[in-house]
Design a protein around this motif. Structure first.
Motif, PDB file in Angstrom:
ATOM      1  N   ALA A 137      22.360  41.455  20.733  1.00 15.19           N
ATOM      2  CA  ALA A 137      21.188  42.043  21.393  1.00 15.19           C
ATOM      3  C   ALA A 137      20.451  41.000  22.206  1.00 15.19           C
ATOM      4  O   ALA A 137      19.996  41.256  23.332  1.00 15.19           O
ATOM      5  N   ALA A 138      20.314  39.797  21.639  1.00 12.11           N
ATOM      6  CA  ALA A 138      19.629  38.718  22.354  1.00 12.11           C
ATOM      7  C   ALA A 138      20.405  38.306  23.599  1.00 12.11           C
ATOM      8  O   ALA A 138      19.815  38.062  24.672  1.00 12.11           O
ATOM      9  N   ARG A 139      21.737  38.226  23.489  1.00 10.72           N
ATOM     10  CA  ARG A 139      22.568  37.878  24.650  1.00 10.72           C
ATOM     11  C   ARG A 139      22.420  38.929  25.745  1.00 10.72           C
ATOM     12  O   ARG A 139      22.304  38.611  26.934  1.00 10.72           O
ATOM     13  N   TRP A 140      22.426  40.195  25.345  1.00 13.42           N
ATOM     14  CA  TRP A 140      22.241  41.283  26.313  1.00 13.42           C
ATOM     15  C   TRP A 140      20.881  41.162  26.998  1.00 13.42           C
ATOM     16  O   TRP A 140      20.776  41.314  28.221  1.00 13.42           O
ATOM     17  N   TYR A 141      19.854  40.879  26.215  1.00 11.30           N
ATOM     18  CA  TYR A 141      18.505  40.831  26.773  1.00 11.30           C
ATOM     19  C   TYR A 141      18.348  39.701  27.773  1.00 11.30           C
ATOM     20  O   TYR A 141      17.735  39.877  28.832  1.00 11.30           O
ATOM     21  N   VAL A 142      18.888  38.539  27.446  1.00 19.83           N
ATOM     22  CA  VAL A 142      18.782  37.408  28.360  1.00 19.83           C
ATOM     23  C   VAL A 142      19.482  37.729  29.676  1.00 19.83           C
ATOM     24  O   VAL A 142      18.987  37.392  30.761  1.00 19.83           O
ATOM     25  N   ARG A 143      20.632  38.407  29.601  1.00 17.47           N
ATOM     26  CA  ARG A 143      21.357  38.766  30.827  1.00 17.47           C
ATOM     27  C   ARG A 143      20.602  39.800  31.641  1.00 17.47           C
ATOM     28  O   ARG A 143      20.720  39.857  32.865  1.00 17.47           O
ATOM     29  N   HIS A 144      19.829  40.640  30.957  1.00 19.64           N
ATOM     30  CA  HIS A 144      19.138  41.728  31.656  1.00 19.64           C
ATOM     31  C   HIS A 144      17.634  41.499  31.751  1.00 19.64           C
ATOM     32  O   HIS A 144      16.882  42.410  32.061  1.00 19.64           O
ATOM     33  N   ARG A 145      17.170  40.268  31.529  1.00 14.77           N
ATOM     34  CA  ARG A 145      15.739  40.043  31.433  1.00 14.77           C
ATOM     35  C   ARG A 145      14.994  40.354  32.718  1.00 14.77           C
ATOM     36  O   ARG A 145      13.806  40.698  32.684  1.00 14.77           O
ATOM     37  N   PHE A 202      11.256  35.417  21.973  1.00 23.16           N
ATOM     38  CA  PHE A 202      11.222  36.876  21.918  1.00 23.16           C
ATOM     39  C   PHE A 202      11.822  37.327  20.600  1.00 23.16           C
ATOM     40  O   PHE A 202      12.535  36.583  19.920  1.00 23.16           O
ATOM     41  N   LEU A 203      11.507  38.567  20.231  1.00 22.69           N
ATOM     42  CA  LEU A 203      12.040  39.159  19.013  1.00 22.69           C
ATOM     43  C   LEU A 203      13.338  39.888  19.330  1.00 22.69           C
ATOM     44  O   LEU A 203      13.463  40.534  20.372  1.00 22.69           O
ATOM     45  N   ALA A 204      14.310  39.816  18.423  1.00 22.44           N
ATOM     46  CA  ALA A 204      15.551  40.563  18.555  1.00 22.44           C
ATOM     47  C   ALA A 204      15.846  41.215  17.216  1.00 22.44           C
ATOM     48  O   ALA A 204      15.737  40.584  16.163  1.00 22.44           O
ATOM     49  N   GLY A 205      16.206  42.496  17.269  1.00 21.46           N
ATOM     50  CA  GLY A 205      16.483  43.223  16.036  1.00 21.46           C
ATOM     51  C   GLY A 205      17.760  44.028  16.122  1.00 21.46           C
ATOM     52  O   GLY A 205      18.184  44.456  17.197  1.00 21.46           O
ATOM     53  N   ASP A 206      18.391  44.201  14.984  1.00 18.92           N
ATOM     54  CA  ASP A 206      19.571  45.049  14.835  1.00 18.92           C
ATOM     55  C   ASP A 206      19.229  46.029  13.723  1.00 18.92           C
ATOM     56  O   ASP A 206      19.214  45.657  12.539  1.00 18.92           O
ATOM     57  N   LEU A 210      15.675  48.645  24.471  1.00 16.01           N
ATOM     58  CA  LEU A 210      16.532  49.272  23.470  1.00 16.01           C
ATOM     59  C   LEU A 210      17.974  49.341  23.951  1.00 16.01           C
ATOM     60  O   LEU A 210      18.233  49.582  25.129  1.00 16.01           O
ATOM     61  N   LEU A 211      18.895  49.136  23.027  1.00 13.28           N
ATOM     62  CA  LEU A 211      20.307  49.370  23.294  1.00 13.28           C
ATOM     63  C   LEU A 211      20.962  49.829  22.009  1.00 13.28           C
ATOM     64  O   LEU A 211      20.405  49.704  20.917  1.00 13.28           O
ATOM     65  N   ASN A 212      22.163  50.365  22.131  1.00 12.75           N
ATOM     66  CA  ASN A 212      22.920  50.828  20.981  1.00 12.75           C
ATOM     67  C   ASN A 212      23.340  49.646  20.110  1.00 12.75           C
ATOM     68  O   ASN A 212      23.633  48.563  20.614  1.00 12.75           O
ATOM     69  N   ASP A 213      23.394  49.847  18.788  1.00 14.68           N
ATOM     70  CA  ASP A 213      23.695  48.727  17.892  1.00 14.68           C
ATOM     71  C   ASP A 213      25.108  48.188  18.095  1.00 14.68           C
ATOM     72  O   ASP A 213      25.334  46.967  18.040  1.00 14.68           O
ATOM     73  N   PHE A 214      26.076  49.058  18.366  1.00 12.31           N
ATOM     74  CA  PHE A 214      27.432  48.535  18.575  1.00 12.31           C
ATOM     75  C   PHE A 214      27.648  48.054  20.007  1.00 12.31           C
ATOM     76  O   PHE A 214      28.559  47.263  20.256  1.00 12.31           O
ATOM     77  N   GLU A 215      26.813  48.478  20.918  1.00 11.75           N
ATOM     78  CA  GLU A 215      26.796  47.840  22.230  1.00 11.75           C
ATOM     79  C   GLU A 215      26.411  46.369  22.058  1.00 11.75           C
ATOM     80  O   GLU A 215      27.022  45.470  22.656  1.00 11.75           O
ATOM     81  N   ALA A 216      25.412  46.115  21.207  1.00 13.02           N
ATOM     82  CA  ALA A 216      25.025  44.735  20.922  1.00 13.02           C
ATOM     83  C   ALA A 216      26.160  43.972  20.265  1.00 13.02           C
ATOM     84  O   ALA A 216      26.420  42.803  20.592  1.00 13.02           O
ATOM     85  N   MET A 217      26.881  44.618  19.353  1.00 14.50           N
ATOM     86  CA  MET A 217      28.029  43.958  18.724  1.00 14.50           C
ATOM     87  C   MET A 217      29.089  43.608  19.774  1.00 14.50           C
ATOM     88  O   MET A 217      29.765  42.578  19.681  1.00 14.50           O
ATOM     89  N   GLY A 218      29.219  44.455  20.783  1.00 16.57           N
ATOM     90  CA  GLY A 218      30.158  44.167  21.865  1.00 16.57           C
ATOM     91  C   GLY A 218      29.781  42.906  22.614  1.00 16.57           C
ATOM     92  O   GLY A 218      30.652  42.115  23.005  1.00 16.57           O
ATOM     93  N   TYR A 219      28.481  42.680  22.806  1.00 13.17           N
ATOM     94  CA  TYR A 219      28.035  41.458  23.477  1.00 13.17           C
ATOM     95  C   TYR A 219      28.197  40.232  22.588  1.00 13.17           C
ATOM     96  O   TYR A 219      28.189  39.105  23.081  1.00 13.17           O
TER      97      TYR A 219
END
Length: 334
Positions: free
Chosen positions: A313-321, A3-7, A101-110
């Motif tokens: 972002a990728a870690r978040w996505y895998v958890r919420h897939r 999958f694609l992941a972007g920041d 979609l998620l917030n960029d610093f939410e991704a940094m938190g993950y």
């Protein structure tokens, strides 16, 4: 399971092709990674398409994007993004089954539980992490922040728009700058001062307050002149910026008590680490009275932003897939 992941920030877009293990372990592999200048593309879809054309060899139907701002309705709302971001338009243009979609610093938190926590330079406080919450804060094109709260089996990340809080001046000079920014009063967000463009704004304000014409035109030029002691207003601007940053983060720390650490992310701060280390940041961060002893237990590091947002972002996505499509089924079909 690719999958694609972007920041996607206000200045740069980081994009990666990721592969997730199909055994539920959450292990991620980065197959390709590139950084693009957002200003070089007329739309986010064009930026992502450039990455796909260069790096993707087999069809990919899922994408997760961490973007500056917050998702409201069917688009991302933020003044610092180069373009409007709408998941439906991205799906149609890129032929994707899902765009999360998620917030960029939410991704940094993950990303805090990954390599981010081990990659920083110590700024102040203890050198080890405590058991409490963690903060990740980053002044760049804007000012982002998120909170990671420990939990089982995973930490919970709280997104914020802390950069949009009202700026609270501390010194008389900061009050003068605020009055210059808003001569008739009114709302001035923290990121107007505590950000890359904010540093240039402060420099311009200080020159104007002293009746001089500014000669520096970029935040990088201001930090370079301050480091070389070549421009008194650049030196003062960096000092005011660092102090304001310390006060702002101290306010957040009083809210969340982040004994797990504060991570200041971004190449902007990394490039001026020595100036930050010598500044009034720590003194303003610690504030005063009884809270000083509490905040002294909070470690602070400066870390490069790098690929951490993409990884988070990728870690978040895998958890919420399960909520964002049958990634495993799509991967197997590919």
């Amino acid at each position: 399971m690719q999958f694609l992941a972007g920041d996607i920030g206000g200045t740069n877009g980081h994009v990666a092709l990721m592969r997730a293990a199909d055994d539920g372990s959450g292990v991620l592999e980065t197959l390709a990674y590139r950084v693009f200048s957002c200003a070089a593309f007329p739309s986010l879809a064009d930026l992502i398409q450039a990455f796909v054309d260069a790096e993707v060899r087999t069809p990919v139907s899922h994408c997760v994007l961490a973007c500056a701002g917050q998702v409201v309705g069917d688009e991302v709302v933020n003044d610092n993004l180069a373009w409007t971001v709408r998941p439906d338009a991205l799906r149609a243009r890129l032929g994707l089954a899902e765009v999360a979609l998620l917030n960029d610093f939410e991704a940094m938190g993950y990303a805090i539980d990954g390599p981010l926590a081990a990659s920083g330079r110590h700024l102040c406080g203890p050198r080890g992490r405590g058991p409490g919450a963690s903060l990740v804060v980053g002044p760049g094109t804007g000012l982002g922040a998120a909170v990671s709260v420990p939990g089982v089996p995973h930490a919970t990340v709280l997104t914020t728009e802390a950069g949009q809080m009202d700026f609270a001046p501390h010194s008389l000079r900061e009050r003068e700058v605020l009055a210059w920014l808003a001569p008739d009063g009114g709302y001035v967000p923290v990121e107007t001062i505590v950000s890359g463009p904010g540093l240039l704004t402060v420099y311009t304000a200080l020159c104007a307050l002293d009746g001089e014409v500014p000669t520096l035109a970029t935040p990088k030029a201001v930090t370079a002149a301050a480091a070389a002691q070549a421009d008194r207003h650049a030196v003062e601007a960096v000092e005011l910026f660092c102090a304001a940053l310390g006060g702002f983060i101290g306010n957040l720390a009083m809210t969340y008590i982040p004994t797990g650490g504060v991570f200041l992310a971004g190449g902007f701060l990394s490039s001026m680490f020595d100036l930050l280390k010598r500044s009034a940041f720590e003194e303003r961060f610690l504030h005063g009275r009884s809270v000083r002893a509490l905040l002294a237990q909070v470690p602070v590091w400066v870390t490069e932003h790098g690929s951490h947002g993409v990884q988070g972002a990728a870690r978040w996505y895998v958890r919420h897939r399960e909520s964002y499509g049958a990634l495993a089924t799509e991967g197997a079909a590919a």
